[in-house]
Design a protein around this motif. Structure first.
Motif, mmCIF file in Angstrom:
data_model
loop_
_atom_site.group_PDB
_atom_site.id
_atom_site.type_symbol
_atom_site.label_atom_id
_atom_site.label_comp_id
_atom_site.label_asym_id
_atom_site.label_seq_id
_atom_site.Cartn_x
_atom_site.Cartn_y
_atom_site.Cartn_z
ATOM 1 N N ASP A 1 -10.283 2.295 -9.122
ATOM 2 C CA ASP A 1 -10.793 2.308 -7.757
ATOM 3 C C ASP A 1 -10.107 3.394 -6.909
ATOM 4 O O ASP A 1 -9.730 3.172 -5.751
ATOM 5 N N GLY A 2 -9.891 4.544 -7.534
ATOM 6 C CA GLY A 2 -9.288 5.677 -6.840
ATOM 7 C C GLY A 2 -7.781 5.740 -6.898
ATOM 8 O O GLY A 2 -7.180 6.740 -6.486
ATOM 9 N N ILE A 3 -7.129 4.684 -7.404
ATOM 10 C CA ILE A 3 -5.662 4.662 -7.512
ATOM 11 C C ILE A 3 -5.251 5.244 -8.862
ATOM 12 O O ILE A 3 -5.704 4.771 -9.903
ATOM 13 N N HIS B 1 -7.845 6.360 -13.271
ATOM 14 C CA HIS B 1 -7.845 5.830 -11.912
ATOM 15 C C HIS B 1 -8.480 4.445 -11.913
ATOM 16 O O HIS B 1 -9.404 4.172 -12.687
ATOM 17 N N GLY C 1 0.794 -1.223 0.000
ATOM 18 C CA GLY C 1 0.000 0.000 0.000
ATOM 19 C C GLY C 1 0.828 1.274 0.000
ATOM 20 O O GLY C 1 0.299 2.360 -0.227
ATOM 21 N N ARG D 1 -5.341 -5.046 -13.181
ATOM 22 C CA ARG D 1 -6.443 -4.265 -12.598
ATOM 23 C C ARG D 1 -6.820 -4.805 -11.215
ATOM 24 O O ARG D 1 -6.968 -4.043 -10.248
ATOM 25 N N ASP D 2 -6.962 -6.134 -11.113
ATOM 26 C CA ASP D 2 -7.367 -6.740 -9.845
ATOM 27 C C ASP D 2 -6.302 -6.532 -8.762
ATOM 28 O O ASP D 2 -6.622 -6.336 -7.583
ATOM 29 N N ILE E 1 -4.208 -4.011 -8.518
ATOM 30 C CA ILE E 1 -4.269 -2.608 -8.063
ATOM 31 C C ILE E 1 -5.422 -2.425 -7.078
ATOM 32 O O ILE E 1 -5.278 -1.768 -6.043
ATOM 33 N N LYS E 2 -6.562 -3.033 -7.381
ATOM 34 C CA LYS E 2 -7.708 -2.933 -6.469
ATOM 35 C C LYS E 2 -7.405 -3.614 -5.130
ATOM 36 O O LYS E 2 -7.791 -3.125 -4.073
ATOM 37 N N LYS E 3 -6.728 -4.733 -5.184
ATOM 38 C CA LYS E 3 -6.456 -5.524 -3.976
ATOM 39 C C LYS E 3 -5.417 -4.855 -3.074
ATOM 40 O O LYS E 3 -5.603 -4.752 -1.856
ATOM 41 N N TYR E 4 -4.316 -4.415 -3.679
ATOM 42 C CA TYR E 4 -3.185 -3.935 -2.866
ATOM 43 C C TYR E 4 -3.140 -2.408 -2.729
ATOM 44 O O TYR E 4 -2.427 -1.900 -1.869
ATOM 45 N N ARG E 5 -3.824 -1.693 -3.617
ATOM 46 C CA ARG E 5 -3.936 -0.244 -3.540
ATOM 47 C C ARG E 5 -2.571 0.456 -3.393
ATOM 48 O O ARG E 5 -2.287 1.126 -2.373
#
Length: 283
Positions: free
Chosen positions: A247-249, A245, A176, A221-222, A224-228
């Motif tokens: 999920d905001g990243i 972005h 993170g 993509r997954d 990035i969503k998982k580890y942010r």
């Protein structure tokens, strides 16, 4: 950070005839009668990212009948060009003052890996064996991409991509607070739009022009969503320069227009807290 694709995609023959060397690369027969003209032609071909190859008519026939022989010649050209660029890099940049990272992309022949690594003692960092530290943040890197129509050297299916990503992320102290430097862009963003292709690899044309589809990696993509992570740095889809972005990243792809003699990149400004701002640049 110079993060693939670094190498050219073809050789252009300059065939020796009685009156000089002949090229048909630009769709018309061009005769270069003297050494100066041949050298200029070689420079022009090199500027497009391709490799000029002086050869005889007999060698052309050998290459046609034995593609493996042409592969050997192509690899020799790739390695020579890569060494030339790395030499230029260490000549022009003071590596004691400037951190430089070089890694291949999916298009790059594995032969370039040893070339890049050989400049490690000069100060060039290799990113693919584990996280590197930039501005106080760990950076996880991956050159592989999800399957393409071109069967490039570094591809994996989405399940394989997920495993490769997990292997890199597992080496991070705190995902993170890290930067993901994955050549493949995340699927479903502005970074991964490419022309939809027919079976013969020509673009599908619609009422509004070339039809575009998302071709990035769902595994990226997954992840990035998982580890942010703090930001995702991507490439691969040359025509899809953009920032978006997931999920905001924030994620960014500088794109590539090497064929038009345009250098594209991205600047990312950081502080101790994380990413301050980022923007794409070209010149």
């Amino acid at each position: 950070m110079l993060c693939g694709d670094l190498t050219g995609k073809g050789v252009v023959p300059l065939v020796e005839e009685k009156q000089g060397f002949v090229s048909t690369y630009y769709g018309r027969r061009q005769l270069f009668r003297n050494e100066k003209d041949v050298v200029n032609a070689e420079k022009q071909i090199a500027m497009t990212g391709l490799y000029p190859l002086r050869c005889t008519p007999e060698q052309v026939e050998q290459y046609k009948s034995d593609p493996k022989l042409l592969d050997v010649v192509m690899r020799e050209k790739i390695v020579a060009r890569m060494k030339e660029w790395m030499d230029l890099l260490v000549q022009k940049i003071d590596l004691k003052k400037t951190q430089v990272v070089v890694m291949p992309g999916n298009d790059d022949d594995p032969a370039v890996d040893d070339v890049i690594k050989s400049y490690g003692e000069a100060g060039v960092q290799w990113a693919l064996d584990g996280p590197i530290d930039i501005a106080g943040f760990q950076v996880a890197s991956l050159a592989h991409v999800n399957p393409t129509p071109w069967d490039t050297p570094r591809e994996a299916d989405e399940e394989g991509m997920a495993k490769l990503i997990e292997a890199q992320v597992a080496k991070l102290d705190n995902p993170g607070r890290s930067i993901f430097n994955f050549h493949a862009p995340p699927n479903g963003t502005e970074l991964d739009l490419a022309p939809k292709l027919k079976p013969d690899l020509t673009p599908v044309m619609g009422a509004g022009g070339v039809e575009m589809i998302h071709v990035g990696s769902t595994a990226v993509r997954d992840a990035i969503k998982k580890y942010r992570p703090l930001i995702g740095l991507h490439g691969h889809i040359h025509e899809s320069a953009a920032q978006d972005h997931v999920d905001g990243i924030p994620v960014i792809n500088p794109g590539s227009e090497y064929g038009e003699d345009v250098l594209r990149g991205a600047i990312v400004e950081t502080s101790k807290e994380g990413i301050v701002q980022f923007w794409r640049v070209e010149g």
